[in-house]
Design an enzyme around this catalytic site. Structure first.
Site, PDB file in Angstrom:
ATOM      1  N   CYS A 124     -16.063-112.985  54.198  1.00 18.02           N
ATOM      2  CA  CYS A 124     -16.081-112.245  55.467  1.00 18.02           C
ATOM      3  C   CYS A 124     -14.790-111.448  55.648  1.00 18.02           C
ATOM      4  O   CYS A 124     -13.805-111.672  54.952  1.00 18.02           O
ATOM      5  CB  CYS A 124     -16.277-113.197  56.645  1.00 18.02           C
ATOM      6  SG  CYS A 124     -14.875-114.301  56.917  1.00 18.02           S
ATOM      7  N   CYS A 147     -11.809-113.549  56.576  1.00 24.16           N
ATOM      8  CA  CYS A 147     -11.296-114.282  55.409  1.00 24.16           C
ATOM      9  C   CYS A 147     -10.475-113.353  54.525  1.00 24.16           C
ATOM     10  O   CYS A 147      -9.430-113.740  53.995  1.00 24.16           O
ATOM     11  CB  CYS A 147     -12.453-114.860  54.599  1.00 24.16           C
ATOM     12  SG  CYS A 147     -13.525-115.927  55.557  1.00 24.16           S
ATOM     13  N   ASP A 207     -22.648 -71.417  47.092  1.00 23.96           N
ATOM     14  CA  ASP A 207     -22.272 -70.457  46.066  1.00 23.96           C
ATOM     15  C   ASP A 207     -23.581 -70.043  45.388  1.00 23.96           C
ATOM     16  O   ASP A 207     -24.467 -70.881  45.226  1.00 23.96           O
ATOM     17  CB  ASP A 207     -21.321 -71.116  45.072  1.00 23.96           C
ATOM     18  CG  ASP A 207     -20.906 -70.183  43.951  1.00 23.96           C
ATOM     19  OD1 ASP A 207     -20.730 -68.992  44.225  1.00 23.96           O
ATOM     20  OD2 ASP A 207     -20.782 -70.653  42.813  1.00 23.96           O
TER      21      ASP A 207
END
Length: 704
Positions: A15, A18, A396
């Site tokens: 997590c 953590c 382009d």
């Protein structure tokens, strides 16, 4: 990379909280100067000296494993429920059920009931309390600290059943969040598994099997039918169809022969190939893609930056509200201390910012990984979000909307020569010419058509064309202006020239110094599917499409009209394109520029999003563009915009879910309906909804 730095891959990083704690623990190692942890990619760079055992000790609280970046990882197909934490969670659930059995048979205050619930709390919450109590001693208030306070508080006021349910739901939430993040990270593991680890190399006529890290540049790589190509290189012998879908997203195999470039991780289908290695293992296209995807997933998107700042104020605010809910009613409203403390604990639980913090990164990680597998390299969450907000796209022309190779479209005769003779004589002359249309005429004619025509006394006429004797006749080929200096071009021929030029075609005349024998017109052909792609962009809500070209107005307008573009800007130099992009941004808002990634660099850089086509094997495109299409394929554009918009929508939904569900739970406090287990259920529910909603992006397709 710094000399005293090392890169590691991480396993078991569950997590964001953590990850932050792990990073903080590593910084506290005296010999470590700095650390950069990439949660999305489960990767870490440590600057300074630290052993793997020291690093793993810093992550012991979450069971984090540290592996050197280049160490091959064997992915064991471990069942989710075979992990120790998940086994503890399962036992805790069984004890909760047993506890409720005693609750209804022996009573809620029975020593047996309390003992079973206490066992469930200690077994299911062992890891939670171990970290939570440490954090509490240091006054470090993260999610585990808040949960530990809530569970201990519930036990103190005698809510054993509630405390046990809260511990189980929290453990289940952690397990599911870890599993879901692992699924989100899977995109990088898939990319890492694309290229083979071993290669067959021919050195001094001897075949050697070796690790790809040991292969040197200019080694000869042997690729048999059905094998994956292990290294980037150039074909020196053989011919075969190569499936490049893993790298470029192209569904149709590409024929490769001597001189063609091939990429590591692509599949050789039916032919035997010998390939000269041109890049080391760490420099291959797929290695660059993996690196850039990991960097992109580490970069904080604007939404994530906002959420992170918001969470900094949100968590202390929840702590304060929780304290006030627990203290004020007994002091001023004659309310029960036990029920007020209970309500305060419920507020503490429901206020955990886990779902909010994870709402953006899991969506970004998933979307970038999805795009990479489809041959679209998005180099950061900011570019993903910007693409979702685009209003204008500038193209382009050459090589983007068109193929970049002019093709012969018209052959007309104005003499006794037939069209085939006009083409063959023109091709014979153009064999020696550097005229822009020479290549198109030669491709159209083919080698056999010039065989019967001998060219003598060839002379190039700079800027006009060329002349030569063919079959005892002096022929001229070139621009119409080449002939106007010799004689007046007949009206019927001039009318035809004007018509063709209005269509955007370039005209070459073939004739003598007395008459026009015929003409050949050529034009850069529009890419197949360009029209439908432009239509899809309008359907996606793009308000304006603009073509920027250095070609003349006639050519630009002809192609712009064919494709249904909003605007055409012709006769532009690179610096002019830059100015156009700036004006489009000022007038219409978010603007993208799409080109080949090599030319028009200023315009690509000035746009909100610069998109390069044909990034595979092109270092410049990978380095300069915000987004690179690995294949030379414009079809990826609608998909990328759709994915970006879907990601923005998912992020907004996630934030709404995370805050909305918590707000709804807090409102239940007013009538006294908010319980501890309902509070953790709201927190867990918000987290799961956010993660599962984000994982929908794994399946995002072209049609989304």
């Amino acid at each position: 990379m710094e000399n005293n730095s090392n890169v590691y891959r991480l396993q078991g990083l569950s997590c964001t909280n953590c990850a932050a704690k792990f990073e903080k623990n590593i910084r506290s190692i005296e010999s470590v100067e700095d650390v950069e942890l990439n949660f999305g990619a489960s990767k870490m760079k440590v600057i300074g000296k630290a052993s793997i055992s020291q690093l793993e000790q810093a992550g012991a609280f979450d069971g984090i494993k540290v592996l050197p970046e280049r160490q091959r990882q064997t992915e064991s197909k471990e069942s989710m429920w075979s992990k120790r934490e998940n086994l503890q969670t399962t036992i805790a659930l069984l004890l909760v059920f047993a506890g409720y059995g005693f609750y209804f048979s022996a009573g809620e205050n029975s020593p047996v009931t309390i003992g079973v619930f206490l066992s469930s709390i200690l077994i299911g919450g062992y890891g939670l309390f171990k970290e939570g109590l440490k954090n509490l001693a240091k006054l470090h208030f993260d999610m585990k600290t808040l949960m530990t306070i809530a569970v201990i508080g519930a036990a103190i006021i005698g809510e054993w059943a509630e405390a046990a349910v809260v511990v189980f739901l929290f453990a289940l939430s952690e397990a599911l969040e870890g599993y879901s993040m692992d699924k989100a990270r899977q995109s990088i593991r898939i990319l890492m598994g694309i290229a083979p680890n071993r290669a067959t190399i021919k050195r001094e006529n001897e075949l050697l099997e070796m690790d790809v890290e040991d292969v040197r540049i200019d080694d000869t790589l042997i690729v048999k039918p059905g094998q994956k190509i292990a290294m980037d290189g150039e074909v020196i012998l053989g011919q075969s169809s190569i499936n490049q879908a893993e790298i470029t997203g192209e569904s149709i195999p590409v024929l490769k022969s001597s001189g063609d470039e091939v990429f590591a991780g692509t599949l050789n289908q039916e032919g035997y190939l010998e390939v000269r290695v041109t890049k080391l293992a760490e420099d291959t296209t797929i290695a660059q893609v993996i690196h850039l995807v990991e960097e992109a997933q580490a970069e904080r998107a604007p939404s994530q930056q906002f959420v992170d700042k918001f969470a900094k104020y949100y968590t202390p605010a929840i702590l304060l509200i929780s304290l006030l809910v627990a203290v004020i009613p007994p002091l001023f409203y004659d309310a029960s201390l036990g029920s007020s403390v209970y309500n305060g604990l419920a507020v503490l639980v429901v206020g955990c910012p886990c779902a909010l913090v994870i709402s953006t990164p899991v969506a970004i990680v998933t979307a970038i990984g999805n795009a990479a597998r489809k041959g679209v390299l998005i180099k950061g969450g900011i570019h993903l979000e910007e693409t979702g907000r685009l209003k204008v796209i500038a193209f382009d022309k050459t090589g983007t909307l068109t193929k970049g190779k002019p093709e012969v479209t018209d052959i007309l005769s104005f003499s006794n020569l037939d069209e085939q003779a006009i083409l063959s004589i023109s091709a014979a002359l153009e064999t020696h010419s550097q005229h822009p249309l020479a290549a198109a005429i030669l491709r159209k004619a083919g080698k056999e058509d010039t065989a019967g025509y001998k060219v003598e006394d060839f002379q190039s006429m700079t800027g006009q064309g060329a002349q030569a004797i063919v079959g005892n006749t002096l022929f001229y080929i070139g621009k119409p202006s080449l002939f106007t200096g010799m004689f007046s071009i007949p009206d019927n021929i001039q009318t035809k020239i004007d018509d063709l030029q209005l269509q955007g075609k370039t005209v070459s005349l073939l004739g003598t110094n007395q008459e026009i024998k015929g003409l050949i017109a050529a034009a850069d052909q529009v890419r197949k599917g360009s029209l439908s792609i432009i239509e899809k962009l309008y359907e996606l809500g793009i308000t304006k499409t603009v073509m920027l070209t250095g070609d003349n107005q006639f050519t630009g307008r002809a192609i712009g009209s064919e494709l249904g573009l909003s605007e055409v800007q012709a006769d532009l130099m690179p610096e002019d394109k830059l100015q156009v992009i700036k004006k489009l941004r000022e007038s219409y808002g978010k603007t993208a520029m799409i080109g080949d990634g090599v030319n028009d660099a200023p315009a690509l850089a000035s746009a909100n999003v610069g998109i390069a086509m044909g990034g595979a094997g092109t270092d410049t495109a990978l380095e300069t563009a915000d987004i690179a299409f690995m294949a030379d394929d414009l079809d990826k554009l609608p998909y990328t915009i759709a994915l970006s918009r879907k990601t923005l929508a998912v992020i907004k939904q996630n934030v709404a879910f995370a805050l909305g569900l918590k707000l709804l739970a807090l409102l239940l406090l007013i009538p006294g309906w908010l319980t501890l287990w309902l509070a953790i259920f709201a927190d867990m529910g918000a987290t799961l909804i956010v993660v599962l909603n984000s994982l929908r992006l794994i399946k995002a397709k072209y049609s989304d």
